[in-house]
Motif scaffolding. Structure first.
Motif, PDB file in Angstrom:
ATOM      1  N   LEU A 148       1.580   3.733  -0.945  1.00 28.29           N
ATOM      2  CA  LEU A 148       2.479   3.239   0.152  1.00 28.29           C
ATOM      3  C   LEU A 148       3.189   1.895  -0.915  1.00 28.29           C
ATOM      4  O   LEU A 148       2.377   1.025  -1.628  1.00 28.29           O
ATOM      5  CB  LEU A 148       1.738   2.304   1.361  1.00 28.29           C
ATOM      6  N   GLY A 149       4.373   1.578  -0.622  1.00 26.46           N
ATOM      7  CA  GLY A 149       4.918   0.659  -1.623  1.00 26.46           C
ATOM      8  C   GLY A 149       5.792  -0.173  -0.854  1.00 26.46           C
ATOM      9  O   GLY A 149       6.465   0.214  -0.078  1.00 26.46           O
ATOM     10  N   SER A 150       5.759  -1.759  -1.231  1.00 27.83           N
ATOM     11  CA  SER A 150       6.731  -2.435  -0.637  1.00 27.83           C
ATOM     12  C   SER A 150       6.510  -3.907  -1.108  1.00 27.83           C
ATOM     13  O   SER A 150       5.516  -4.068  -1.639  1.00 27.83           O
ATOM     14  CB  SER A 150       6.303  -2.591   0.957  1.00 27.83           C
ATOM     15  N   ALA A 151       7.627  -4.543  -0.998  1.00 26.21           N
ATOM     16  CA  ALA A 151       7.560  -6.041  -1.309  1.00 26.21           C
ATOM     17  C   ALA A 151       7.049  -6.708  -0.010  1.00 26.21           C
ATOM     18  O   ALA A 151       6.421  -7.923  -0.313  1.00 26.21           O
ATOM     19  CB  ALA A 151       9.041  -6.392  -1.869  1.00 26.21           C
ATOM     20  N   THR A 152       7.154  -6.152   0.982  1.00 25.76           N
ATOM     21  CA  THR A 152       6.746  -6.753   2.267  1.00 25.76           C
ATOM     22  C   THR A 152       6.026  -5.819   3.160  1.00 25.76           C
ATOM     23  O   THR A 152       6.589  -5.361   4.049  1.00 25.76           O
ATOM     24  CB  THR A 152       8.043  -7.359   3.090  1.00 25.76           C
ATOM     25  N   PRO A 153       4.763  -5.640   2.786  1.00 22.05           N
ATOM     26  CA  PRO A 153       4.260  -4.671   3.487  1.00 22.05           C
ATOM     27  C   PRO A 153       4.043  -4.980   5.011  1.00 22.05           C
ATOM     28  O   PRO A 153       4.076  -5.910   5.367  1.00 22.05           O
ATOM     29  CB  PRO A 153       2.713  -4.714   3.073  1.00 22.05           C
ATOM     30  N   SER A 154       3.836  -3.940   5.720  1.00 20.76           N
ATOM     31  CA  SER A 154       3.783  -3.890   7.316  1.00 20.76           C
ATOM     32  C   SER A 154       2.323  -4.635   7.453  1.00 20.76           C
ATOM     33  O   SER A 154       1.230  -4.413   6.856  1.00 20.76           O
ATOM     34  CB  SER A 154       3.592  -2.669   7.901  1.00 20.76           C
ATOM     35  N   VAL A 155       2.548  -5.517   8.522  1.00 20.38           N
ATOM     36  CA  VAL A 155       1.148  -6.122   8.826  1.00 20.38           C
ATOM     37  C   VAL A 155      -0.035  -5.113   8.993  1.00 20.38           C
ATOM     38  O   VAL A 155      -1.128  -5.433   8.496  1.00 20.38           O
ATOM     39  CB  VAL A 155       1.264  -6.977  10.295  1.00 20.38           C
ATOM     40  N   GLU A 156       0.241  -3.884   9.747  1.00 18.90           N
ATOM     41  CA  GLU A 156      -0.729  -2.951   9.831  1.00 18.90           C
ATOM     42  C   GLU A 156      -1.302  -2.771   8.435  1.00 18.90           C
ATOM     43  O   GLU A 156      -2.371  -2.258   8.195  1.00 18.90           O
ATOM     44  CB  GLU A 156       0.073  -1.574  10.426  1.00 18.90           C
ATOM     45  N   SER A 157      -0.356  -2.176   7.616  1.00 13.65           N
ATOM     46  CA  SER A 157      -0.992  -1.670   6.175  1.00 13.65           C
ATOM     47  C   SER A 157      -1.561  -2.611   5.445  1.00 13.65           C
ATOM     48  O   SER A 157      -2.678  -2.312   4.890  1.00 13.65           O
ATOM     49  CB  SER A 157       0.345  -1.007   5.267  1.00 13.65           C
ATOM     50  N   TYR A 158      -1.077  -3.880   5.464  1.00 10.10           N
ATOM     51  CA  TYR A 158      -1.909  -4.888   4.575  1.00 10.10           C
ATOM     52  C   TYR A 158      -3.201  -5.155   5.466  1.00 10.10           C
ATOM     53  O   TYR A 158      -4.446  -5.498   4.656  1.00 10.10           O
ATOM     54  CB  TYR A 158      -1.085  -6.145   4.689  1.00 10.10           C
ATOM     55  N   TYR A 159      -3.323  -5.242   6.716  1.00 12.15           N
ATOM     56  CA  TYR A 159      -4.691  -5.370   7.544  1.00 12.15           C
ATOM     57  C   TYR A 159      -5.564  -4.104   6.933  1.00 12.15           C
ATOM     58  O   TYR A 159      -6.735  -4.472   6.664  1.00 12.15           O
ATOM     59  CB  TYR A 159      -4.318  -5.262   8.797  1.00 12.15           C
ATOM     60  N   GLU A 160      -4.846  -2.841   6.999  1.00 12.84           N
ATOM     61  CA  GLU A 160      -5.964  -1.765   6.730  1.00 12.84           C
ATOM     62  C   GLU A 160      -6.610  -2.220   5.146  1.00 12.84           C
ATOM     63  O   GLU A 160      -7.934  -1.901   4.863  1.00 12.84           O
ATOM     64  CB  GLU A 160      -5.282  -0.624   6.553  1.00 12.84           C
ATOM     65  N   ALA A 161      -5.722  -2.564   4.291  1.00 13.61           N
ATOM     66  CA  ALA A 161      -6.132  -2.917   2.921  1.00 13.61           C
ATOM     67  C   ALA A 161      -7.344  -4.132   3.097  1.00 13.61           C
ATOM     68  O   ALA A 161      -8.432  -4.120   2.314  1.00 13.61           O
ATOM     69  CB  ALA A 161      -5.236  -3.234   1.974  1.00 13.61           C
ATOM     70  N   ALA A 162      -7.118  -5.119   3.811  1.00 11.74           N
ATOM     71  CA  ALA A 162      -7.727  -6.153   3.874  1.00 11.74           C
ATOM     72  C   ALA A 162      -9.381  -5.767   4.727  1.00 11.74           C
ATOM     73  O   ALA A 162     -10.440  -6.262   4.082  1.00 11.74           O
ATOM     74  CB  ALA A 162      -7.194  -7.363   5.011  1.00 11.74           C
ATOM     75  N   GLN A 163      -9.323  -4.613   5.641  1.00 16.03           N
ATOM     76  CA  GLN A 163     -10.554  -4.210   5.921  1.00 16.03           C
ATOM     77  C   GLN A 163     -11.119  -3.331   4.985  1.00 16.03           C
ATOM     78  O   GLN A 163     -12.219  -2.690   5.335  1.00 16.03           O
ATOM     79  CB  GLN A 163      -9.991  -3.445   7.270  1.00 16.03           C
TER      80      GLN A 163
END
Ligand code: ADP
Ligand code: ZN
Length: 661
Positions: free
Chosen positions: A286-301
C-alpha cells in the motif's frame, strides 16, 4: 443427462438446476457463464457445479454457453466466496463482480502464442535507489522472498520515490515467474504512472479501466489469462484480474475513496487485495503520502509493516504553507472569493510567467439559488438536495440525478422574489480570475470539463506544455499530477469537507490539503501554498500546513477512540429504499427492532433508524440503520438471519454496506 447448478447476479442465496443438452456437454463446465431460462425471460448465470440428480421436478434446459473456457478459475473461486461472506451478498452477485458484465471473449490461439519476454530484467533507465529507498526495498524484497501473506504500508511524501519502488518490487516478482497487479485510483489521473510502467516493462503491461471498449476488455482479459501479459495496471476492478500466480498487488494512493465500489457488493479494492493475497501467499504493497487511518492503525497494531520515505528525491523541499484566516478578511471588507494575500501571490506568479493552481472542491457556479423574499431554496424535484447553478449551461443541475432546469426569473413558491445565487463553485472562481487577470490563459479542470474520453489528456498536455497559466479545479487537480512549473497552489476554501456531517471530515480535509500542497514546487523553483479557511485552528488544517501526518493521526485516532468509531470498530450501514415514505419508515423501524432484539448479547450496537445522508434520491425515500461491532463476520451473520430472502425488510429492498465510506 447432466445437470448444471447455476447462480445468478441476484440477491438470492439459492442455486438453480438446469439440464445440459448433449451439444453443450463439454463447455457447460464450472466457471463458465450460461444463458438460462428464468421466469418469463433468460438470464446470464454462472455454472458452479455439475450434478447428476436433482430434487426439483421439471427442469428447464440451458440455452447457450457463453464461454468456451471457464472465466472463473483458481483462487478466484475462493475470492468470490470471501466477497459473498464478507460483504453479505449472494455468491452469484460476488461472481458477477469478478467479471465485467459485457465481457465476450473469442479465444484465439494467436494471443496465447504471443508470449513476450517478461522476466523483469531491468533495462538501462532504472535509477540507483536512494538510501531510504534501498532500506524500504529490502523490507519488500524480504516479504516477497518469505512467500508468506503480508501487507506493507509505504508511507512517503509526494515525490519521495514510491513509484520507483513499485517498479522494483514488480520486477522482482516477474523474475520469480509470478505476475503482479498495480491498482491506481483513477486512470485519467495517472497518465504518468502508466507511461513509466510501459517504459520499464514494455508490452508486459496491460491497462485496465472502465473507459476501455468491449473489444479492448476482452483482449486484455485473454492476454492476462494466457500469460501474454504479466502486469495489469488499472482501477479497482483490476484487483480481480485473471492473471495466473499473482505474487504482488500494489495499491497506489491507498487512501483514495475511488477504491470503494458503489454497487453491491460494495467492496473496497484494498481489502479485496488483502483477501486475494491471503489465498496465494502474496504481498500487498500500500502506498500513500496520507495513509487512510485504517491502514495506519493496522501498521500501528503490528498487523502490517510500516516503511517510511520521509524525504523528496533530490533534496527538493516541500512547499511553505500560509494560512489565511478568512474571518479577518471578512472584517476588513466584504469578503471576496480571493483574499488579498492570495491575489498578490497570483499576481506575482502571472508576472513571472509561472504556473498556479487554484483548488475548490465544488463544481458549478453557485451552490444554491435562494429567493430574496421568502427564502425558498431551489431543490431537485426527485432528490432531497439543492440544485447547483451551472453558468456554462445556464441551468440548475442536480448533482445526484442530473435533473436540469432553467433558472427561473422569479421564485416559484412566492411568485414575487427574485433568486439570489449563493455559495461558490469552480466556474465562479474561473470567472473571477478572468476579471482579475484578463490577459492570462486560464483553464478549468473538473468533471464538467473532462467528460469526453480524450479531454483529460488534452488538458493535461496543455498544462504540461505551459499553454495554461492559471488552472482552477476540483480535487482532480490535487491528484498525482507532476507539473514542475507550478510554483503556487491556492486553496479557495479548505472548509468544503470540514462542515459535512461525516466522521471522516477531518481525514478528508487533511488528505486533500496535503495532496494539493504537494503539487507546488516540484521543479527547480520553490513552491508556495496559500490556504483560505474559516477554521484555522482545526487540527487537520494545522497538521496539513506542516505536512505532518503523524500529528494529524495522533489527534484523529484519539477522536475515533473516544467516539468508538472505525478503525476501533466496524460499521455496517443498511439502507431501506421505497417510493412510499411511510412504508420505508415502517420497514426501517421493523428492521431495527428485529436487530435490536438479537444484538443485546453479542457486543454490537445499533444506531437509527434515521434518514439517510440523502433522504430522497430519484423519487425513492431512504432510511438507514447502522450496526456497529468489533469485527465484521458476526454482524454479517446476524444480517443474514434477519433479512428476508432477496435481501429485503418488510418487502422493501435493503442495501448492505460493510465499512461504508
Ligand atoms: P512518488 O511516487 O513518491 O511521488 P516517484 O517515484 O514518482 O515518487 O519519484 C519522484 C521523482 O524522482 C520521479 O521523477 C522519479 O523518476 C525520480 N526518482 C525516483 N527515485 C529516484 C532515484 N533513486 N534516483 C533518481 N531519481 C529518482
Ligand atoms: Zn435529483
Amino acid at each position: 443427462m447432466r445437470i448444471a447448478e447455476v447462480v445468478f447476479n441476484l440477491p438470492l442465496e439459492r442455486a438453480f438446476h438446469y439440464l445440459i443438452p448433449p451439444a453443450l456437454e463439454s463447455t457447460a463446465q464450472p466457471g463458465a457463464r450460461v444463458l438460462a431460462p428464468f421466469g418469463s425471460t433468460s438470464r446470464i448465470g454462472f455454472v458452479v457445479k455439475r450434478v447428476s440428480k436433482s430434487s426439483f421436478p421439471m427442469l428447464k434446459t440451458v440455452r447457450r454457453v457463453l464461454d468456451s473456457r471457464p472465466v472463473i478459475a483458481d483462487e478466484r473461486w475462493a475470492l468470490a466466496e470471501w466477497l459473498s461472506r464478507h460483504y453479505c451478498c449472494s455468491f452469484g452477485e460476488a461472481l458477477a463482480a469478478l467479471i465485467p458484465g459485457e465481457l465476450r471473449i473469442r479465444w484465439s490461439a494467436a494471443a496465447d502464442a504471443r508470449v513476450e519476454k517478461c522476466d523483469g530484467s531491468v533495462d538501462g533507465h532504472a535509477p540507483t535507489l536512494t538510501p531510504h529507498q534501498q532500506r524500504a526495498f529490502e523490507v519488500i524484497e524480504g516479504a516477497l522472498q518469505r512467500r508468506r501473506t503480508s501487507t506493507i504500508l509505504l508511507h512517503g511524501v509526494t515525490g519521495s520515490g514510491k513509484t520507483e519502488l513499485y517498479l522494483r518490487a514488480i520486477a522482482s516478482v516477474l523474475q520469480r515467474g509470478d505476475s503482479a497487479i498495480c491498482l491506481v485510483p483513477e486512470i485519467a489521473l495517472t497518465p504518468q504512472t502508466i507511461d513509466r510502467f510501459q517504459a520499464r516493462f514494455g508490452a508486459c503491461v496491460a491497462v485496465w479501466h472502465s473507459r476501455l471498449t468491449r473489444r479492448q476488455r476482452a483482449q486484455v482479459w485473454q492476454e492476462a489469462v494466457s500469460g501474454a501479459r504479466r502486469i495489469v495496471i488499472g482501477t479497482r476492478s483490476a484487483v480481480f484480474s485473471p492473471l495466473p500466480r499473482v505474487g504482488l498487488i500494489v495499491v497506489d494512493e491507498e487512501h483514495e475513496s475511488t477504491y470503494k465500489q458503489g454497487d453491491t457488493p460494495r467492496y473496497h479494492a484494498r481489502d479485496v487485495a488483502q483477501a486475494r493475497m491471503g489465498l496465494t501467499r502474496g504481498v500487498v504493497l500500500l502506498g500513500s503520502a496520507t495513509p487512510s487511518v485504517e491502514s495506519y492503525y493496522e501498521a500501528a497494531q503490528g498487523r502490517s509493516q510500516l516503511v517510511e520515505l520521509p524525504e523528496r528525491i533530490a533534496g527538493r523541499r516541500l512547499p511553505s504553507v500560509d494560512i489565511v484566516d478568512m474571518r479577518d478578511e471578512f472584517g476588513a471588507r466584504r469578503a471576496g472569493l480571493l483574499s488579498r494575500r492570495l491575489q498578490r501571490a497570483l499576481e506575482r506568479a502571472v508576472q513571472r510567467q509561472e504556473q498556479a493552481m487554484l483548488l475548490l472542491n465544488r463544481r458549478g457556479f453557485a451552490r444554491v439559488a435562494q429567493c430574496r423574499q421568502c427564502g425558498t431554496v431551489m431543490r431537485c424535484r426527485r432528490c432531497a438536495v439543492t440544485m447547483v447553478y451551472h453558468a456554462s449551461q445556464q441551468q440548475l443541475v442536480c448533482h445526484y440525478c442530473n435533473f436540469q432546469t432553467a433558472l427561473p426569473d422569479i421564485c416559484g413558491a412566492c411568485r414575487k422574489g427574485v433568486l439570489r445565487l449563493r455559495g461558490i463553485g469552480t466556474e465562479r472562481v474561473e470567472s473571477e480570475l478572468h476579471r482579475l487577470f484578463p490577459v492570462a490563459s486560464i483553464s478549468r479542470m473538473d468533471s464538467d470539463t473532462t467528460k469526453s474520453r480524450e479531454s483529460h489528456r488534452q488538458l493535461y498536455d496543455a498544462i504540461k506544455t505551459e499553454q495554461v497559466g492559471l488552472l482552477v479545479g476540483t480535487q482532480m487537480i490535487a491528484k498525482g499530477l507532476d507539473f514542475p512549473q507550478v510554483t503556487l497552489v491556492g486553496v479557495v476554501s479548505a472548509d468544503t469537507a470540514l462542515n459535512l456531517p461525516d466522521f471522516r471530515a477531518g481525514e478528508r480535509t487533511f488528505d486533500l490539503l496535503t495532496q494539493v500542497a504537494g503539487r507546488a514546487g516540484r521543479g527547480a523553483q520553490p513552491g508556495q501554498v496559500v490556504i483560505q479557511t474559516y477554521c484555522p485552528a482545526h487540527y487537520a488544517i494545522r497538521a496539513a500546513t506542516r505536512h505532518d501526518y503523524a500529528a494529524f493521526y495522533a489527534e484523529e485516532i484519539q477522536m475515533r477512540k473516544r467516539l468508538n468509531l472505525p478503525p476501533w470498530t466496524h460499521l455496517v450501514e443498511l439502507t431501506i429504499h421505497g417510493t412510499s415514505h411511510a412504508r420505508v419508515s415502517e420497514a426501517a423501524e421493523g428492521l431495527a427492532k428485529a436487530l435490536r432484539r438479537r444484538i443485546a448479547t453479542r457486543r454490537m450496537a445499533l444506531l437509527g433508524p434515521a434518514p439517510h445522508r440523502i433522504p430522497k434520491l430519484r423519487r425513492s425515500f431512504r432510511m438507514s440503520v447502522i450496526v456497529k461491532g468489533r469485527t465484521v463476520a458476526p454482524m454479517v451473520e446476524l444480517l443474514r438471519s434477519v433479512l428476508q430472502p432477496g435481501r429485503r425488510a418488510h418487502g422493501l429492498p435493503v442495501t448492505v454496506d460493510v465499512d461504508p465510506l
